[in-house]
Enzyme design. Structure first.
Site, PDB file in Angstrom:
ATOM      1  N   GLU A   1      43.043  46.504  36.611  1.00  0.00           N
ATOM      2  CA  GLU A   1      42.516  47.734  37.214  1.00  0.00           C
ATOM      3  C   GLU A   1      43.056  48.911  36.414  1.00  0.00           C
ATOM      4  OE1 GLU A   1      43.802  48.350  41.267  1.00  0.00           O
ATOM      5  OE2 GLU A   1      42.621  50.163  41.511  1.00  0.00           O
TER       6      GLU A   1
ATOM      7  N   HIS B   1      50.495  49.740  39.927  1.00  0.00           N
ATOM      8  CA  HIS B   1      50.851  48.732  40.931  1.00  0.00           C
ATOM      9  C   HIS B   1      50.503  47.324  40.452  1.00  0.00           C
ATOM     10  CE1 HIS B   1      46.671  49.892  42.179  1.00  0.00           C
ATOM     11  NE2 HIS B   1      46.535  48.618  42.473  1.00  0.00           N
TER      12      HIS B   1
ATOM     13  N   HIS C   1      45.910  41.362  40.773  1.00  0.00           N
ATOM     14  CA  HIS C   1      45.602  42.222  39.622  1.00  0.00           C
ATOM     15  C   HIS C   1      46.801  43.091  39.276  1.00  0.00           C
ATOM     16  CE1 HIS C   1      44.197  44.841  43.024  1.00  0.00           C
ATOM     17  NE2 HIS C   1      44.663  45.821  42.291  1.00  0.00           N
TER      18      HIS C   1
HETATM   19  C1  LIG Z   1      40.212  49.978  44.406  1.00  0.00           C
HETATM   20  C2  LIG Z   1      40.920  49.805  45.706  1.00  0.00           C
HETATM   21  C3  LIG Z   1      42.263  49.100  45.545  1.00  0.00           C
HETATM   22  C4  LIG Z   1      43.188  49.994  44.725  1.00  0.00           C
HETATM   23  O1  LIG Z   1      44.121  49.494  44.077  1.00  0.00           O
HETATM   24  O2  LIG Z   1      42.989  51.226  44.835  1.00  0.00           O
HETATM   25  C5  LIG Z   1      42.082  47.749  44.892  1.00  0.00           C
HETATM   26  O3  LIG Z   1      42.747  47.327  43.984  1.00  0.00           O
HETATM   27  S1  LIG Z   1      40.803  46.834  45.566  1.00  0.00           S
HETATM   28  C6  LIG Z   1      40.964  45.209  44.782  1.00  0.00           C
HETATM   29  C7  LIG Z   1      39.792  44.359  45.160  1.00  0.00           C
HETATM   30  N1  LIG Z   1      38.640  44.677  44.347  1.00  0.00           N
HETATM   31  C8  LIG Z   1      38.402  43.988  43.208  1.00  0.00           C
HETATM   32  O4  LIG Z   1      39.105  43.063  42.858  1.00  0.00           O
HETATM   33  C9  LIG Z   1      37.196  44.439  42.410  1.00  0.00           C
HETATM   34  C10 LIG Z   1      37.098  43.689  41.094  1.00  0.00           C
HETATM   35  N2  LIG Z   1      37.004  42.248  41.333  1.00  0.00           N
HETATM   36  C11 LIG Z   1      35.804  41.603  41.250  1.00  0.00           C
HETATM   37  O5  LIG Z   1      34.771  42.163  40.967  1.00  0.00           O
HETATM   38  C12 LIG Z   1      35.865  40.115  41.516  1.00  0.00           C
HETATM   39  O6  LIG Z   1      37.036  39.805  42.219  1.00  0.00           O
HETATM   40  C13 LIG Z   1      35.825  39.250  40.212  1.00  0.00           C
HETATM   41  C14 LIG Z   1      34.495  39.468  39.507  1.00  0.00           C
HETATM   42  C15 LIG Z   1      36.979  39.598  39.300  1.00  0.00           C
HETATM   43  C16 LIG Z   1      35.963  37.788  40.599  1.00  0.00           C
HETATM   44  O7  LIG Z   1      35.057  37.543  41.628  1.00  0.00           O
HETATM   45  P1  LIG Z   1      34.845  36.042  42.112  1.00  0.00           P
HETATM   46  O8  LIG Z   1      36.159  35.344  42.249  1.00  0.00           O
HETATM   47  O9  LIG Z   1      33.959  36.031  43.316  1.00  0.00           O
HETATM   48  O10 LIG Z   1      34.020  35.512  40.886  1.00  0.00           O
HETATM   49  P2  LIG Z   1      34.120  34.165  40.147  1.00  0.00           P
HETATM   50  O11 LIG Z   1      34.489  33.078  41.083  1.00  0.00           O
HETATM   51  O12 LIG Z   1      32.877  34.080  39.342  1.00  0.00           O
HETATM   52  O13 LIG Z   1      35.374  34.409  39.150  1.00  0.00           O
HETATM   53  C17 LIG Z   1      35.134  34.440  37.776  1.00  0.00           C
HETATM   54  C18 LIG Z   1      36.345  33.802  37.132  1.00  0.00           C
HETATM   55  O14 LIG Z   1      37.447  34.732  37.263  1.00  0.00           O
HETATM   56  C19 LIG Z   1      38.494  34.079  37.973  1.00  0.00           C
HETATM   57  N3  LIG Z   1      39.115  35.105  38.804  1.00  0.00           N
HETATM   58  C20 LIG Z   1      38.616  35.671  39.923  1.00  0.00           C
HETATM   59  N4  LIG Z   1      39.478  36.591  40.406  1.00  0.00           N
HETATM   60  C21 LIG Z   1      40.540  36.580  39.582  1.00  0.00           C
HETATM   61  C22 LIG Z   1      41.780  37.276  39.546  1.00  0.00           C
HETATM   62  N5  LIG Z   1      42.072  38.186  40.497  1.00  0.00           N
HETATM   63  N6  LIG Z   1      42.654  37.017  38.565  1.00  0.00           N
HETATM   64  C23 LIG Z   1      42.355  36.093  37.606  1.00  0.00           C
HETATM   65  N7  LIG Z   1      41.201  35.370  37.554  1.00  0.00           N
HETATM   66  C24 LIG Z   1      40.324  35.631  38.548  1.00  0.00           C
HETATM   67  C25 LIG Z   1      37.862  32.985  38.777  1.00  0.00           C
HETATM   68  O15 LIG Z   1      38.826  31.983  39.047  1.00  0.00           O
HETATM   69  C26 LIG Z   1      36.791  32.523  37.822  1.00  0.00           C
HETATM   70  O16 LIG Z   1      37.410  31.736  36.816  1.00  0.00           O
HETATM   71  P3  LIG Z   1      36.797  30.308  36.471  1.00  0.00           P
HETATM   72  O17 LIG Z   1      37.756  29.725  35.473  1.00  0.00           O
HETATM   73  O18 LIG Z   1      35.416  30.610  35.929  1.00  0.00           O
HETATM   74  O19 LIG Z   1      36.760  29.551  37.795  1.00  0.00           O
HETATM   75 CO    CO Z   2      44.629  47.813  43.106  1.00  0.00          CO
END
Ligand SMILES: CC[C@H](C(=O)O)C(=O)SCCNC(=O)CCNC(=O)[C@H](O)C(C)(C)COP(=O)(O)OP(=O)(O)OC[C@H]1O[C@@H](n2cnc3c(N)ncnc32)[C@H](O)[C@@H]1OP(=O)(O)O
Ligand code: CO
Length: 134
Positions: free
Chosen positions: A130, A7, A79
């Site tokens: 993912e 997805h 993602h």
């Molecule tokens: C599993 C159930 C379901 C499924 O398909 O079955 C799902 O998919 S659930 C989806 C939701 N769960 C997750 O996304 C879990 C993994 N994600 C995380 O742990 C966080 O979202 C993380 C660590 C990727 C980012 O968290 P956060 O934004 O709070 O942290 P930062 O602000 O420190 O971000 C670091 C850096 O990454 C950039 N960032 C954040 N999210 C994304 C993204 N989705 N795509 C691209 N870049 C992303 C953020 O802008 C920061 O960049 P910087 O240049 O340092 O500002």
């Molecule tokens: Co997902």
């Protein structure tokens, strides 16, 4: 390592409105919402001939997508989920190559009832990956 695209996920501020738009404006088949408190999101899946689109909105105070939506208030691509046939082997190979596996490194059960892991977006060209074991 990588199989099919399972997805593509879009984070949205209003899941009900986004679901209606995909269903009514785009004529797509959209599933009922699934609350996933252990993942901090509520999701629906848009069924397509060759893959799915996951629409997701934050659930609870500690949603991992809250910061993303603060930066992208109207929503955005969140993602991409690739299928793998052995998520632990994939994890170990990726870790050995220096990629960061998010969380404690242990797979969690995702929306499809399968083990999933996430890889840091900064390690893959600004794209959150993912992996789902199928
Ligand atoms: C599993 C159930 C379901 C499924 O398909 O079955 C799902 O998919 S659930 C989806 C939701 N769960 C997750 O996304 C879990 C993994 N994600 C995380 O742990 C966080 O979202 C993380 C660590 C990727 C980012 O968290 P956060 O934004 O709070 O942290 P930062 O602000 O420190 O971000 C670091 C850096 O990454 C950039 N960032 C954040 N999210 C994304 C993204 N989705 N795509 C691209 N870049 C992303 C953020 O802008 C920061 O960049 P910087 O240049 O340092 O500002
Ligand atoms: Co997902």
């Amino acid at each position: 390592m990588l199989g099919r695209v399972n997805h593509i996920a879009i984070a949205v501020p209003d899941l009900k409105a986004a679901s209606a738009s995909y269903r009514d404006t785009l004529g797509a088949v959209v599933s009922e919402p699934q609350s996933l408190p252990e993942h901090g999101v509520t999701v629906v899946f848009v069924e397509l001939p060759n893959t799915k689109v996951e629409l997701l909105q934050p659930l609870g105070e500690a949603s991992p997508i809250a910061a993303f939506l603060e930066k992208n208030p109207s929503g955005g691509m969140h993602h991409i989920c690739y299928e793998v046939d052995d998520i632990l082997a994939a994890r170990d190979q990726l870790t050995a190559s220096g990629a960061r596996v998010l969380g404690n490194g242990e797979p969690k059960i995702g929306a499809h009832g399968k083990p999933v892991l996430f890889l840091h977006p900064k390690d893959f060209f600004g794209t959150l990956i993912e992996l789902e074991q199928v």
